[in-house]
Every structure is written in C-alpha cells, then in structure tokens.
Design an enzyme around this catalytic site. Structure first.
Site, PDB file in Angstrom:
ATOM      1  CE  LYS A 104       7.757 -17.185   4.199  1.00 23.74           C
ATOM      2  NZ  LYS A 104       6.510 -16.147   4.859  1.00 23.74           N
TER       3      LYS A 104
HETATM    4  O1  G3P Z   1       3.254 -14.673   2.541  1.00 18.40           O
HETATM    5  C1  G3P Z   1       3.899 -13.308   2.096  1.00 18.40           C
HETATM    6  C2  G3P Z   1       2.795 -12.376   2.468  1.00 18.40           C
HETATM    7  O2  G3P Z   1       2.745 -12.331   3.799  1.00 18.40           O
HETATM    8  C3  G3P Z   1       3.153 -11.242   1.553  1.00 18.40           C
HETATM    9  O3  G3P Z   1       2.016 -10.706   1.376  1.00 18.40           O
HETATM   10  O4  G3P Z   1       0.089  -8.869   0.802  1.00 18.40           O
HETATM   11  O5  G3P Z   1       2.226  -8.274   1.891  1.00 18.40           O
HETATM   12  O6  G3P Z   1       2.482  -8.944  -0.252  1.00 18.40           O
HETATM   13  P1  G3P Z   1       1.657  -9.147   0.892  1.00 18.40           P
END
Ligand code: G3P
Length: 301
Positions: A92
């Site tokens: 990533k």
């Molecule tokens: O895959 C990306 C994710 O883990 C971020 O999620 O909810 O922290 O924006 P969030």
C-alpha cells in the site's frame, strides 16, 4: 464484487473467512496500532505472517516512509518478508505523502508506484480522495486504487458545518441526495425573489454559488459517487486497475459502492456484521419454524 475485510484484528479475519465470503484483507498503520495496543509483547512480524496465512487472497500492507526511496525500499521489504507466506502481498502506497508537517513534494507516491510496478510488486494506492488521483495512480501502474468513501463523506459534511462526533456518529450514512434537495429548497426562495430577472443573475448570485460549492468537494457529492466516477474513467480507457472502495462506514454505503461497480469493497468487521441482519428476515425465520408440520419434518428423518 470482491469483499476484503478492513482490519488487522486476526480474530475478525478468521471469523469473516469462516463465513465463506472473504477474498482478502487490507491493513494500514492505524489498524495495526489498534491490534498492537490490544496485546502485550506482540511480535508484529509473526502477527502479520499469521494474517497472511489466514486468508487465501490479497493482503495489503502499508509502507510508513514518505519519500520515494523510503517507500520503494519498504515496499520491497514487505514483499520479501510476507509474500512468501501466502504469495499474495500487495504494497500500500499513499497517493501523495506531502503535507505542511512534512514537505517531501507531491509526487513521491506516484514515483514509488512506478518503481514498484516496474519491479513486479503489486500496489494498492491509498488515501484516494478524488478521481483525478485515481487516474494518475492507474497511469503509474498500480493494481488497486482505494478511494476513501467515508472520509470523502466526512469532508463534504465538514463543508456544510457538520462535525463528526458532535453532529453525527462515524457510522452515519451521508445522504448526498437529501443534502442536494434540501439545498435546492433553501435556495428556491432566492430564485423566487429573482423572478423575472435573467438567468445569469442566478449564476452570479453569491449565496447560490456558496451553497453549490459547500455541498460537494469540487463536484464530488459523496464517497460512493467518487467510486462511481473512478469506475467510469477506468472503463472508458480500459485500465486494468481495480477500484477498491475503502473507508466504508455502514452497510448502505457498501450497497452504493457495489451499485457504483467497485471491483472490491474493503469492509470493517462491524459493517460486515451489519450487512446480514434485517427485522423481517428474523420474523420470517421464526414464522417458518413455527409452521413446520410433522408430515414435512418426517422427510428429514
Ligand atoms: O481502508 C481505509 C480505512 O481503514 C480507513 O477507514 O473509517 O478510518 O476512514 P476510516
């Protein structure tokens, strides 16, 4: 659509895998932090190997460097260490690692993508917040782009003055259609005031322009509409890059990215759980169970 689980919590990965629906896993430094904080004396290298063993599909592992050199070196290291475990490690790389806190230049991510892809190391480009970034990442040869649907929705809500936590919970669905409609109704009275004047007056009305601007991020009205736009762009030019919808916060958002044609949705475990239940399904199973007659039961004996 493939389903990945967005977690570094091995019990969640195992559980989702046991349901027979799991195609892969995505992690990031914040998710690894959560897993580490839950455990004492964790050997992270072994832990990540266990994650890789658990799933028969791609596992995304993120670099932590900000420059091209650091990211390429770390990407190679991640690939060397963990790809032998399940043969399916994806590195990533953030699309842009520049920030006021760390001025490394805006193109380090793209350069790292190009380098890793020329070395045959598959990449997942993360922190995609607009289709243009996805287009550049695809051109640089990435295998996946990860638009952060939930964070895009957060940003749009910030623009209309709503703060996550104070005004809505993280899991709240962002209803972009409703917001557009409400803004239209709000502005309608101004249109009425302008009745009889030329159309240009509406276009030059500052209040109208401000409202129009605030309900979108440069024409993107929601995270799922960003996913849809990226998908259309990739289809137009037959890019092989897969659209991996990320930062998903609720099951309705998963539905929308599926409708938008995402190749993959990476879903937090609690959102996966939310996808299965419905009140009428529950009532239905109770009533089917009650209606079983002996004659029917006999055929199962
Ligand atoms: O895959 C990306 C994710 O883990 C971020 O999620 O909810 O922290 O924006 P969030």
């Amino acid at each position: 659509m493939k389903i990945f689980v967005d977690t570094a919590e091995i019990d969640e990965i195992k559980e989702a895998n046991s349901w027979g629906i799991l195609d892969g896993v995505t992690t990031n430094p914040s998710l690894i932090k959560k897993a580490v904080e839950k455990r004492e004396n964790i050997d992270v290298e072994e832990y990540v190997k266990d994650i890789c063993k658990t799933v028969d599909g791609p596992v995304s592992l993120e670099v932590i460097g900000l420059t091209r050199e650091e990211m390429v070196e770390q990407g190679e290291l991640l690939y060397e260490k963990f790809n032998p475990v399940n043969g399916n490690v994806v590195v990533k790389i953030p699309i842009n690692t520049n920030s006021p806190e760390s001025s490394v230049g805006e193109y380090e991510g793209l350069k790292a993508l190009k380098d890793l892809s020329s070395r045959g190391i598959p990449t997942n480009t993360t922190l995609i917040m607009k289709p243009e970034q996805a287009l550049l990442a695809a051109k640089a040869g990435t295998q996946y782009v990860s638009p952060f649907a939930g964070r895009i929705d957060d940003y749009i809500r910030t623009r209309v003055g709503l703060t996550r936590g104070d005004d809505y919970p993280k899991s709240a669905y962002h209803d972009a259609d409703w917001l557009r409609h409400a803004s239209y109704l709000n502005l309608k009275s101004r249109y009425d005031e302008l009745e009889g004047e030329e159309l240009e007056k509406i276009y030059s009305d500052k209040a109208v322009a401000e409202v129009k601007d605030s309900i979108s991020d440069d024409g993107i009205y929601s995270g799922s509409s960003a996913v849809s736009a990226i998908n259309r762009i990739f289809s137009n030019y037959e890019f092989d890059t897969a659209v991996l919808a990320a930062s998903l916060r609720n099951s309705r958002q998963v539905r929308e990215v599926a409708e938008a044609g995402a190749d993959v949705a990476t879903i937090p475990f609690q959102v996966l759980e939310e996808m299965i239940g419905h009140y009428k399904t529950e009532r239905g199973i109770v009533s089917f169970s009650e209606d079983v007659v002996e004659e029917y039961e006999a055929i199962f004996e």
